[in-house]
Design a protein around this motif. Sequence first.
Motif, PDB file in Angstrom:
ATOM      1  N   GLY A  17      32.863 -13.986 -34.533  1.00 29.25           N
ATOM      2  CA  GLY A  17      32.341 -15.042 -35.400  1.00 29.25           C
ATOM      3  C   GLY A  17      33.474 -15.828 -36.016  1.00 29.25           C
ATOM      4  O   GLY A  17      34.550 -15.270 -36.258  1.00 29.25           O
ATOM      5  N   ALA A  18      33.255 -17.111 -36.261  1.00 33.04           N
ATOM      6  CA  ALA A  18      34.301 -17.961 -36.839  1.00 33.04           C
ATOM      7  C   ALA A  18      34.763 -17.396 -38.176  1.00 33.04           C
ATOM      8  O   ALA A  18      35.919 -17.550 -38.561  1.00 33.04           O
ATOM      9  CB  ALA A  18      33.783 -19.381 -37.016  1.00 33.04           C
ATOM     10  N   ASP A  19      33.865 -16.696 -38.874  1.00 34.63           N
ATOM     11  CA  ASP A  19      34.206 -16.138 -40.181  1.00 34.63           C
ATOM     12  C   ASP A  19      34.649 -14.671 -40.106  1.00 34.63           C
ATOM     13  O   ASP A  19      34.890 -14.036 -41.117  1.00 34.63           O
ATOM     14  CB  ASP A  19      33.005 -16.268 -41.130  1.00 34.63           C
ATOM     15  CG  ASP A  19      31.740 -15.641 -40.548  1.00 34.63           C
ATOM     16  OD1 ASP A  19      31.812 -15.032 -39.453  1.00 34.63           O
ATOM     17  OD2 ASP A  19      30.681 -15.757 -41.184  1.00 34.63           O
ATOM     18  N   GLY A  20      34.732 -14.128 -38.860  1.00 36.69           N
ATOM     19  CA  GLY A  20      35.208 -12.746 -38.702  1.00 36.69           C
ATOM     20  C   GLY A  20      34.157 -11.684 -39.012  1.00 36.69           C
ATOM     21  O   GLY A  20      34.434 -10.492 -38.930  1.00 36.69           O
ATOM     22  N   ASP A  28      39.568 -17.838 -28.823  1.00 38.82           N
ATOM     23  CA  ASP A  28      39.542 -16.543 -28.130  1.00 38.82           C
ATOM     24  C   ASP A  28      38.714 -15.455 -28.803  1.00 38.82           C
ATOM     25  O   ASP A  28      38.317 -14.504 -28.151  1.00 38.82           O
ATOM     26  CB  ASP A  28      40.977 -16.001 -27.979  1.00 38.82           C
ATOM     27  CG  ASP A  28      41.797 -16.810 -26.993  1.00 38.82           C
ATOM     28  OD1 ASP A  28      41.214 -17.305 -26.011  1.00 38.82           O
ATOM     29  OD2 ASP A  28      43.008 -16.952 -27.206  1.00 38.82           O
ATOM     30  N   CYS A  29      38.495 -15.549 -30.080  1.00 38.86           N
ATOM     31  CA  CYS A  29      37.919 -14.411 -30.796  1.00 38.86           C
ATOM     32  C   CYS A  29      36.536 -14.682 -31.385  1.00 38.86           C
ATOM     33  O   CYS A  29      35.740 -13.758 -31.535  1.00 38.86           O
ATOM     34  CB  CYS A  29      38.841 -13.990 -31.941  1.00 38.86           C
ATOM     35  SG  CYS A  29      40.598 -14.114 -31.556  1.00 38.86           S
ATOM     36  N   GLY A  69      46.961 -20.039 -35.682  1.00 42.45           N
ATOM     37  CA  GLY A  69      46.081 -18.877 -35.716  1.00 42.45           C
ATOM     38  C   GLY A  69      44.606 -19.248 -35.763  1.00 42.45           C
ATOM     39  O   GLY A  69      43.787 -18.650 -35.077  1.00 42.45           O
ATOM     40  N   ALA A  70      44.285 -20.255 -36.554  1.00 43.63           N
ATOM     41  CA  ALA A  70      42.886 -20.657 -36.692  1.00 43.63           C
ATOM     42  C   ALA A  70      42.348 -21.143 -35.348  1.00 43.63           C
ATOM     43  O   ALA A  70      41.249 -20.768 -34.930  1.00 43.63           O
ATOM     44  CB  ALA A  70      42.759 -21.745 -37.754  1.00 43.63           C
ATOM     45  N   ALA A  71      43.160 -21.941 -34.639  1.00 46.68           N
ATOM     46  CA  ALA A  71      42.715 -22.480 -33.351  1.00 46.68           C
ATOM     47  C   ALA A  71      42.563 -21.367 -32.314  1.00 46.68           C
ATOM     48  O   ALA A  71      41.579 -21.335 -31.570  1.00 46.68           O
ATOM     49  CB  ALA A  71      43.700 -23.537 -32.859  1.00 46.68           C
ATOM     50  N   SER A  72      43.527 -20.429 -32.278  1.00 47.01           N
ATOM     51  CA  SER A  72      43.432 -19.310 -31.335  1.00 47.01           C
ATOM     52  C   SER A  72      42.199 -18.475 -31.640  1.00 47.01           C
ATOM     53  O   SER A  72      41.503 -18.031 -30.741  1.00 47.01           O
ATOM     54  CB  SER A  72      44.640 -18.375 -31.427  1.00 47.01           C
ATOM     55  OG  SER A  72      45.809 -19.054 -31.189  1.00 47.01           O
ATOM     56  N   PHE A  73      41.958 -18.247 -32.914  1.00 52.10           N
ATOM     57  CA  PHE A  73      40.823 -17.398 -33.293  1.00 52.10           C
ATOM     58  C   PHE A  73      39.516 -18.049 -32.832  1.00 52.10           C
ATOM     59  O   PHE A  73      38.653 -17.392 -32.246  1.00 52.10           O
ATOM     60  CB  PHE A  73      40.803 -17.153 -34.808  1.00 52.10           C
ATOM     61  CG  PHE A  73      39.876 -16.034 -35.209  1.00 52.10           C
ATOM     62  CD1 PHE A  73      40.302 -14.711 -35.185  1.00 52.10           C
ATOM     63  CD2 PHE A  73      38.568 -16.286 -35.580  1.00 52.10           C
ATOM     64  CE1 PHE A  73      39.454 -13.665 -35.513  1.00 52.10           C
ATOM     65  CE2 PHE A  73      37.697 -15.251 -35.923  1.00 52.10           C
ATOM     66  CZ  PHE A  73      38.148 -13.937 -35.891  1.00 52.10           C
ATOM     67  N   ALA A 125      44.969  -4.283 -31.015  1.00 56.15           N
ATOM     68  CA  ALA A 125      43.682  -4.730 -30.464  1.00 56.15           C
ATOM     69  C   ALA A 125      43.896  -5.908 -29.511  1.00 56.15           C
ATOM     70  O   ALA A 125      43.325  -5.959 -28.421  1.00 56.15           O
ATOM     71  CB  ALA A 125      42.734  -5.112 -31.604  1.00 56.15           C
ATOM     72  N   ILE A 126      44.757  -6.850 -29.912  1.00 57.02           N
ATOM     73  CA  ILE A 126      44.980  -8.043 -29.086  1.00 57.02           C
ATOM     74  C   ILE A 126      45.740  -7.675 -27.815  1.00 57.02           C
ATOM     75  O   ILE A 126      45.398  -8.112 -26.728  1.00 57.02           O
ATOM     76  CB  ILE A 126      45.765  -9.123 -29.868  1.00 57.02           C
ATOM     77  CG1 ILE A 126      44.972  -9.576 -31.106  1.00 57.02           C
ATOM     78  CG2 ILE A 126      46.063 -10.332 -28.964  1.00 57.02           C
ATOM     79  CD1 ILE A 126      45.744 -10.488 -32.042  1.00 57.02           C
TER      80      ILE A 126
END
Length: 103
Positions: free
Chosen positions: A37-40, A31-32, A24-28, A68-69
């Motif tokens: 932002g890395a911190d959401g 892609d996100c 999840g961390a790598a996908s975020f 959303a995804i």
Amino acid sequence: MKKCYLITASALISMTLNAPAADGAASFTKDCAKCHGADGKGATVMGKKLKCKDMTVEKPGDAQIEKAIKEGVKDGDKVVMKAFKDLSDADVQALVKYIHTLK
Ligand code: HEC
């Protein structure tokens, strides 16, 4: 001959067990993060432009994140976040988990 099958079978089993878990961390990050932002918190150039909300404050629920995804997010008629159709269900679940860890 039998031994050969056994070796193949055990190799296959260990390959399955060692399959990389959806990260999840790598996908975020991949892609996100450019918007959210890395911190959401959405404090990126793109995030500010598109008015990304702070995920650590909004705390979207599981279904909201999945939607959303898979379907993307619209502001009226305008698509502000496109759907990520090539993410697997495992990726989506990993992202849901990851987003819940953001503080
Ligand atoms: C192009 C920029 C962009 C990218 C890339 C992006 N988003 Fe978004 N996202 C937005 C915008 C804009 C919104 C709408 C404002 C808000 O709710 O923050 C949004 C909203 C959301 C919401 C809230 C939905 C709701 O119903 O309130 C979630 C959850 C979300 N995004 C997750 C993700 C995830 C997970 C990824 C990566 C797979 C991602 N976003 C990638 C721009 C983006």
